[in-house]
Design an enzyme around this catalytic site. Structure first.
Site, PDB file in Angstrom:
ATOM      1  N   ARG A 114       9.112  14.320-108.190  1.00  0.00           N
ATOM      2  CA  ARG A 114       9.228  12.678-108.110  1.00  0.00           C
ATOM      3  C   ARG A 114       9.738  12.348-106.544  1.00  0.00           C
ATOM      4  NH1 ARG A 114      10.538  12.622-113.754  1.00  0.00           N
ATOM      5  NH2 ARG A 114       8.927  11.366-114.838  1.00  0.00           N
ATOM      6  N   LYS A 136       2.571   6.943 -94.448  1.00  0.00           N
ATOM      7  CA  LYS A 136       1.291   6.755 -95.193  1.00  0.00           C
ATOM      8  C   LYS A 136       0.675   8.034 -95.475  1.00  0.00           C
ATOM      9  CE  LYS A 136      -1.854   3.576 -94.105  1.00  0.00           C
ATOM     10  NZ  LYS A 136      -2.785   2.564 -93.490  1.00  0.00           N
ATOM     11  N   GLU A 178      -6.891   7.013 -80.793  1.00  0.00           N
ATOM     12  CA  GLU A 178      -5.695   6.464 -81.612  1.00  0.00           C
ATOM     13  C   GLU A 178      -4.664   6.144 -80.654  1.00  0.00           C
ATOM     14  OE1 GLU A 178      -5.762   5.492 -84.674  1.00  0.00           O
ATOM     15  OE2 GLU A 178      -6.941   6.868 -86.094  1.00  0.00           O
ATOM     16  N   LYS A 220       3.639   2.472 -82.600  1.00  0.00           N
ATOM     17  CA  LYS A 220       3.717   2.607 -84.084  1.00  0.00           C
ATOM     18  C   LYS A 220       5.067   2.424 -85.069  1.00  0.00           C
ATOM     19  CE  LYS A 220       1.468   4.992 -87.940  1.00  0.00           C
ATOM     20  NZ  LYS A 220       0.365   5.949 -88.429  1.00  0.00           N
ATOM     21  N   GLU A 230       2.819  -1.895 -95.394  1.00  0.00           N
ATOM     22  CA  GLU A 230       1.564  -2.379 -94.730  1.00  0.00           C
ATOM     23  C   GLU A 230       1.587  -3.708 -95.603  1.00  0.00           C
ATOM     24  OE1 GLU A 230      -2.436  -0.687 -93.039  1.00  0.00           O
ATOM     25  OE2 GLU A 230      -1.970  -0.208 -95.199  1.00  0.00           O
ATOM     26  N   ARG A 234       1.910  -4.427 -89.941  1.00  0.00           N
ATOM     27  CA  ARG A 234       1.462  -2.863 -89.916  1.00  0.00           C
ATOM     28  C   ARG A 234      -0.006  -2.960 -89.931  1.00  0.00           C
ATOM     29  NH1 ARG A 234       3.735   2.498 -92.591  1.00  0.00           N
ATOM     30  NH2 ARG A 234       2.122   4.036 -92.140  1.00  0.00           N
ATOM     31  N   ASN A 238      -4.609  -0.889 -87.780  1.00  0.00           N
ATOM     32  CA  ASN A 238      -6.015  -0.628 -88.231  1.00  0.00           C
ATOM     33  C   ASN A 238      -6.971  -1.020 -87.413  1.00  0.00           C
ATOM     34  OD1 ASN A 238      -5.209   0.502 -90.894  1.00  0.00           O
ATOM     35  ND2 ASN A 238      -4.839  -1.682 -91.472  1.00  0.00           N
ATOM     36  N   HIS A 241     -10.450   0.463 -87.598  1.00  0.00           N
ATOM     37  CA  HIS A 241     -10.618   1.385 -89.016  1.00  0.00           C
ATOM     38  C   HIS A 241     -11.389   0.788 -90.209  1.00  0.00           C
ATOM     39  CE1 HIS A 241      -7.546   3.558 -86.902  1.00  0.00           C
ATOM     40  NE2 HIS A 241      -7.235   4.565 -87.735  1.00  0.00           N
ATOM     41  N   HIS A 245     -13.757   3.593 -90.832  1.00  0.00           N
ATOM     42  CA  HIS A 245     -13.912   4.379 -92.193  1.00  0.00           C
ATOM     43  C   HIS A 245     -15.244   4.298 -92.864  1.00  0.00           C
ATOM     44  CE1 HIS A 245      -8.998   4.028 -93.295  1.00  0.00           C
ATOM     45  NE2 HIS A 245      -9.629   5.038 -92.176  1.00  0.00           N
ATOM     46  N   HIS A 258     -12.568  11.679 -87.180  1.00  0.00           N
ATOM     47  CA  HIS A 258     -11.841  10.703 -87.422  1.00  0.00           C
ATOM     48  C   HIS A 258     -11.680   9.611 -86.239  1.00  0.00           C
ATOM     49  CE1 HIS A 258      -9.430   7.492 -89.063  1.00  0.00           C
ATOM     50  NE2 HIS A 258      -8.431   7.869 -88.308  1.00  0.00           N
TER      51      HIS A 258
END
Length: 354
Positions: A114, A136, A178, A220, A230, A234, A238, A241, A245, A258
């Site tokens: 956990r 993330k 990026e 960042k 997010e 935040r 993106n 993206h 994506h 990517h």
């Protein structure tokens, strides 16, 4: 000179030359024990980490680093290996590799017992500028990218340009997208410096590269510190993206790296930004010129019938459309909550890098 950047939730980013050999001074583990997980492509950097942590490793595991391998099965393998090594809740993982490795190791750390601590030692430009920072973590599914995951910030991110030794040129250039993305959305001065130093950065000169990567990490980290999960600000990270994506998934995660997919996604977002956010032709041309210099990048799948299903599964979709990041000017971006899917698909047709 070593730079420290606070990234919120007890996470620190360390940037500088020569850090790999002194990793023990920076990596964090409450127990002092570590579980090393690395990709084959990062074997050299992993060897230096291994030497620095001699006598403190309870696991030494190699994993795949291709996007199509970023699945729950990879996380299960890491978790099983950690449990077989008698991992304790006060131990810490060390992820050495690119964005895929940081995503799967960070996710494993989030769910084993956990939650245990982890550290990231990125070995690609994309991971240094973005993927390894902010917590993330997660995996892809048949439905799309990063749809299963968790927010679990690393205790330490160690960025040393020596970790890029041996990185293929295509990966090096794709990852830089990026870094420039961060500058375009939030730091015009960094974008200006990065544009002027582009040739030197492409030659992998240490000083301008560290300036760009450090600046991107700072952007960042500042945003993540304000919005870990997010829920608002935040989402600015993106930029590129939403379509990126979809482009990446449409190519089966094999045709485009990517960063290459994000580059085409940025190109599409520029089309919408000109109409909705007042982006000038001059600023759009500057962004495209940099993207063009970072390439050439393979052409994406533009067929709307192929892209639409992936866009429809975007995590940011509402009944009114798909939220996206638009550029008002270089260094200033905003979130547009509900852009119709048709507008994104049209932008994909007209996206260009020059």
């Amino acid at each position: 000179m070593t730079q420290r950047i606070e990234a919120g939730s007890g996470s620190a980013v360390w940037i500088g030359a020569g850090l790999l050999g002194r990793a023990r001074e920076y990596l964090a583990s409450p127990s002092g024990r570590y579980l090393l997980v690395f990709s084959a492509g990062a074997a050299s950097a992993a060897a230096r980490i291994r030497a620095s942590l001699a006598g403190r490793l309870t696991l030494d595991l190699s994993v795949g680093d291709r996007e199509e391998e970023k699945r729950l099965g990879a996380v299960e393998r890491i978790a099983d290996a950690a449990l077989e090594a008698d991992v304790r809740r006060d131990d810490a993982f060390v992820a050495v590799g690119g964005g895929v490795v940081s995503d799967i190791v960070g996710f494993a750390a989030a769910i084993v017992l956990r939650g245990v601590a982890w550290n990231a030692v990125p070995t690609t430009t994309g991971a240094m500028a973005d993927a390894a920072i902010g917590g993330k973590t997660g995996v892809d599914t048949k439905a799309g990218k990063n749809l299963i995951g968790s927010f679990h910030p690393p205790r330490c991110v160690l960025i040393d340009p020596a970790a890029l030794d041996g990185l293929p040129e295509r990966d090096y250039r794709a990852g830089l997208v990026e870094a420039y993305k961060a500058a375009w959305t939030a730091d015009r001065n960094l974008a200006d410096r990065g544009e002027k130093s582009l040739s030197a950065i492409l030659e992998r000169r240490e000083e301008p590269l560290l300036d760009l990567l450090g600046g991107a990490a700072g952007v960042k980290a500042a945003i993540v510190s304000e919005d870990l999960r997010e829920s608002d600000r935040r989402r600015l990270l993106n930029f590129g993206h939403t379509l990126g994506h979809a482009f990446e998934a449409a190519g089966g995660y094999r045709e485009l790296k990517h960063g290459e997919a994000v580059a085409w996604g940025i190109a599409g977002a520029l089309e919408i930004s000109a109409r909705r956010a007042g982006l000038t032709r001059e600023d759009a041309s500057r962004v495209r010129a940099t993207l063009s210099a970072l390439g050439p990048f393979p052409e994406p799948v533009r067929d709307a019938s192929v892209l639409a299903p992936y866009l429809a599964r975007d995590k940011k979709k509402t009944v009114r459309g798909v939220a996206g990041v638009l550029l008002e000017s270089i260094g200033r971006a905003r979130i547009e909550e509900s852009i119709p899917e048709r507008e994104w698909l049209d932008a994909a047709q007209f996206a260009r890098l020059s």
